[in-house]
Design a protein around this motif. Sequence first.
Motif, PDB file in Angstrom:
ATOM      1  N   SER A 104       1.009  -2.003  -3.720  1.00 20.26           N
ATOM      2  CA  SER A 104       2.001  -1.270  -2.938  1.00 20.26           C
ATOM      3  C   SER A 104       3.015  -2.545  -2.510  1.00 20.26           C
ATOM      4  O   SER A 104       3.367  -3.031  -2.738  1.00 20.26           O
ATOM      5  N   LEU A 105       2.357  -3.606  -3.680  1.00 23.76           N
ATOM      6  CA  LEU A 105       3.270  -4.753  -3.934  1.00 23.76           C
ATOM      7  C   LEU A 105       4.402  -4.518  -5.121  1.00 23.76           C
ATOM      8  O   LEU A 105       4.489  -4.289  -5.931  1.00 23.76           O
ATOM      9  N   PRO A 106       5.039  -5.584  -5.020  1.00 23.28           N
ATOM     10  CA  PRO A 106       6.301  -5.493  -5.754  1.00 23.28           C
ATOM     11  C   PRO A 106       6.188  -6.688  -6.758  1.00 23.28           C
ATOM     12  O   PRO A 106       5.335  -8.013  -7.192  1.00 23.28           O
ATOM     13  N   HIS A 151      11.725  -8.487  -0.959  1.00 24.48           N
ATOM     14  CA  HIS A 151      10.573  -8.649  -0.417  1.00 24.48           C
ATOM     15  C   HIS A 151      10.474  -8.974   0.801  1.00 24.48           C
ATOM     16  O   HIS A 151       9.761  -8.782   1.543  1.00 24.48           O
ATOM     17  N   MET A 197     -10.015  -6.860  -3.268  1.00 23.38           N
ATOM     18  CA  MET A 197      -8.722  -6.090  -2.709  1.00 23.38           C
ATOM     19  C   MET A 197      -8.013  -4.630  -2.602  1.00 23.38           C
ATOM     20  O   MET A 197      -8.901  -4.085  -3.783  1.00 23.38           O
ATOM     21  N   PRO A 198      -8.256  -3.863  -1.771  1.00 23.74           N
ATOM     22  CA  PRO A 198      -7.884  -2.500  -1.974  1.00 23.74           C
ATOM     23  C   PRO A 198      -7.549  -1.993  -3.002  1.00 23.74           C
ATOM     24  O   PRO A 198      -6.205  -2.546  -2.601  1.00 23.74           O
ATOM     25  N   ARG A 233      -6.058 -16.213 -16.710  1.00 23.18           N
ATOM     26  CA  ARG A 233      -7.121 -16.017 -14.865  1.00 23.18           C
ATOM     27  C   ARG A 233      -6.349 -14.511 -13.817  1.00 23.18           C
ATOM     28  O   ARG A 233      -5.733 -13.854 -14.660  1.00 23.18           O
ATOM     29  N   GLU A 234      -7.398 -14.992 -13.328  1.00 26.80           N
ATOM     30  CA  GLU A 234      -7.359 -12.916 -12.485  1.00 26.80           C
ATOM     31  C   GLU A 234      -6.386 -12.970 -11.984  1.00 26.80           C
ATOM     32  O   GLU A 234      -5.958 -12.098 -11.131  1.00 26.80           O
ATOM     33  N   ARG A 235      -5.735 -13.906 -11.980  1.00 23.86           N
ATOM     34  CA  ARG A 235      -4.315 -14.309 -10.506  1.00 23.86           C
ATOM     35  C   ARG A 235      -2.832 -12.938 -10.532  1.00 23.86           C
ATOM     36  O   ARG A 235      -2.228 -12.658  -9.884  1.00 23.86           O
ATOM     37  N   THR A 265     -10.829 -25.555  -9.658  1.00 29.13           N
ATOM     38  CA  THR A 265     -10.520 -23.886  -9.341  1.00 29.13           C
ATOM     39  C   THR A 265     -10.774 -22.367 -11.403  1.00 29.13           C
ATOM     40  O   THR A 265     -10.477 -21.756 -10.886  1.00 29.13           O
ATOM     41  N   ASP A 294       7.492  -8.154  -9.273  1.00 28.65           N
ATOM     42  CA  ASP A 294       8.204 -10.114  -9.627  1.00 28.65           C
ATOM     43  C   ASP A 294       6.954 -10.922  -8.026  1.00 28.65           C
ATOM     44  O   ASP A 294       7.593 -11.270  -8.127  1.00 28.65           O
ATOM     45  N   CYS A 295       6.672 -10.186  -7.221  1.00 24.73           N
ATOM     46  CA  CYS A 295       5.980 -11.298  -6.492  1.00 24.73           C
ATOM     47  C   CYS A 295       4.993 -11.943  -7.441  1.00 24.73           C
ATOM     48  O   CYS A 295       4.102 -12.917  -6.896  1.00 24.73           O
ATOM     49  N   GLN A 296       4.216 -11.583  -8.695  1.00 23.52           N
ATOM     50  CA  GLN A 296       3.132 -12.824  -9.658  1.00 23.52           C
ATOM     51  C   GLN A 296       3.576 -12.861 -10.870  1.00 23.52           C
ATOM     52  O   GLN A 296       4.998 -11.447 -11.434  1.00 23.52           O
ATOM     53  N   ALA A 321      -4.861 -22.872 -12.227  1.00 28.28           N
ATOM     54  CA  ALA A 321      -5.382 -21.808 -11.259  1.00 28.28           C
ATOM     55  C   ALA A 321      -4.920 -21.006 -12.296  1.00 28.28           C
ATOM     56  O   ALA A 321      -6.151 -19.885 -11.993  1.00 28.28           O
TER      57      ALA A 321
END
Lengths: 372, 372
Positions: free
Chosen positions: B8-10, A99, B1-2, B361-363, A358, B12-14, B284
């Motif tokens: 372009s995100l990895p 990352h 978010m565009p 949720r949306e995250r 939240t 495994d960051c979410q 959240a």
Amino acid sequence: MPRETMTSLPVDCQATLTIDLPAIVDNYRAVRKLAANADAAAMVKADAYGMGIAEVAPALFHEAGCANFFVANLAEAVELRHHTPDACIYVLNGLFAGHEAYFTDHKLRPVINSPEQLALWKANGQGLPCALHFDTGINRLGFSPDETAQLLNHASPLKEVNIALVMSHLACADDKGNSLNKQQLETFRKISATFPGIPASLANSGGILLGPDYHFDMVRPGLLLFGGNPSLNAPLPADIHPVFTISGRILQVREVREGMGVGYGSTWNAPHRSRIAIVNVGYADGYLQVFNNVGHLYLAGREVPVVGRVSMDMLAIDITGPGFSTVSEGDEIELLGQHITLEKASELSNLSQYEILTGVRERYHRVYIPVK
Amino acid sequence: MPRETMTSLPVDCQATLTIDLPAIVDNYRAVRKLAANADAAAMVKADAYGMGIAEVAPALFHEAGCANFFVANLAEAVELRHHTPDACIYVLNGLFAGHEAYFTDHKLRPVINSPEQLALWKANGQGLPCALHFDTGINRLGFSPDETAQLLNHASPLKEVNIALVMSHLACADDKGNSLNKQQLETFRKISATFPGIPASLANSGGILLGPDYHFDMVRPGLLLFGGNPSLNAPLPADIHPVFTISGRILQVREVREGMGVGYGSTWNAPHRSRIAIVNVGYADGYLQVFNNVGHLYLAGREVPVVGRVSMDMLAIDITGPGFSTVSEGDEIELLGQHITLEKASELSNLSQYEILTGVRERYHRVYIPVK
């Protein structure tokens, strides 16, 4: 949904969530007064606690002079970078292998939680700033006591790393008398003293209310910005105000005979002939079943009780009595806002203020009050 | 978010929410077998119970032959019309003055809940179809007993109204032995008999499991489509399966000394030296604090307990012991899915399956498994 479709809807076909950006800016300014000797960052993780990072963060940056923001993960940070190109953005979850380039490309600051993460940033951080996070008692993220001792005894790992902030997080800041607060404070004092000239940060919203000892160089308010009270045993500061209102609509008014049940499971039975209003907000909107038979809404100048179980898309209130005689279908009603505050809703439901905040969902028609 | 930023995100960051559209289609087919003599509509209100109406409704329409959909309000209906141009769409909240043209323009069918709404549709519905909703005991929406009697005694108001469906809703379908079920059934039988040739509908998911008497011409499953069990005292039908998985990532693994507290309020203290993993999902994300110290996640082939309070963006699990010795940072872990089903999570937390489902949720990084 395409934008043109959304704007062509009648506003009264949904419940409305109104977010008061000037109130958020005012709460930020109130926090600055509460922690007058410290800078104040803003916690905007989880879509700014559900209030909308795309609107909240630019308002704080441009209108309140807030320069530092904290988010949970890289995805939130990349989105925030898009909205505030010039802010300092810290990523609490830390840094993971693979990352690094995302951080450097977007000028994001990882909150370094372990020796491994420190090594990654040293190798691939291009000398850009980061924060160091020390766990002083919550046992969640950050350098453990052993890792901290090792780091401080062998200062060489810190060379060639650009440390912009040292931080820790309180476990019991909501409880003024908890002895862990002072323990964490003392531990963090010792750690931060080994980083002369580098800003230190300990206090979340609860920590801000623990007093100046806890403020160090930067405080990190979240709940206070959004009008909640982070303390179990201190009053909400007088200049912190609610920042949002959820207004439902009455879908139907009905007479219910004595003894008849209302809602799923018939958990409320009319004690006498009653007048019931059905409101277009339910648990799918974040108004959970912990409010069954205990929630209060605000209508016609007074509080009105939720009766029966909250459904997915609606709930029932008891509007029997002369005070509500003019209430009819289509009327607006406050579920949360100036009268039913986060603190009050939390007392009624035993749900935390954080969860109520939240938990606010996406089905509302969303309106932002602009700063100017 | 565009869009280009998101892609372009990895990954495994979410945390990841994977929605299995073929499983939803299979559950719909299983419902059709359970109610073999009835048609089956699909409840897709509240963004298809949080699973995404834009993906779920077209899958059911094109792949499973589901022709009828129910949503709560006009905004949801207009969005659904965009996704399924040829479906029948019913709007449960009913019809309000000033909204008539939205219904006729988009060919939406109001669920008429009162004499006033009936008059509105008669005047402005252009002869297009609607449903009539009779309240037989839940005391929520629909014609009251008095209004129903009046309507049936004076059939003239029904002339010139194009009634495509008569319906009612069960209050206690989750509880097989509740006497209100039979009462509502008998009442609805009498009402629907006065509308010969017009399809009748009574059963939600719970009602489907009450047996064929409750099925009439159309059933209206919601929870069953999404893998939940709508009955308190009947097993989940064998061919209903989970439709989504929430996979978190381990952010950090830490050793905690005996007696040390974990998380806010130190509500869990290590009984001996323990190994704790911090997972990147919190309240959240919809994983609420009712799971504090009682939730179970699934990791390395077994269940693993949540320890301490769930935070906004993360939670802690106890991975002490040889079964978890290979667990390390970055590992994936199931919060809900094949092993931790809605039914199991509900038992652990006392939160309803409906709330757990619609609380997603949306995250999350959202992935849809396509039907083909």
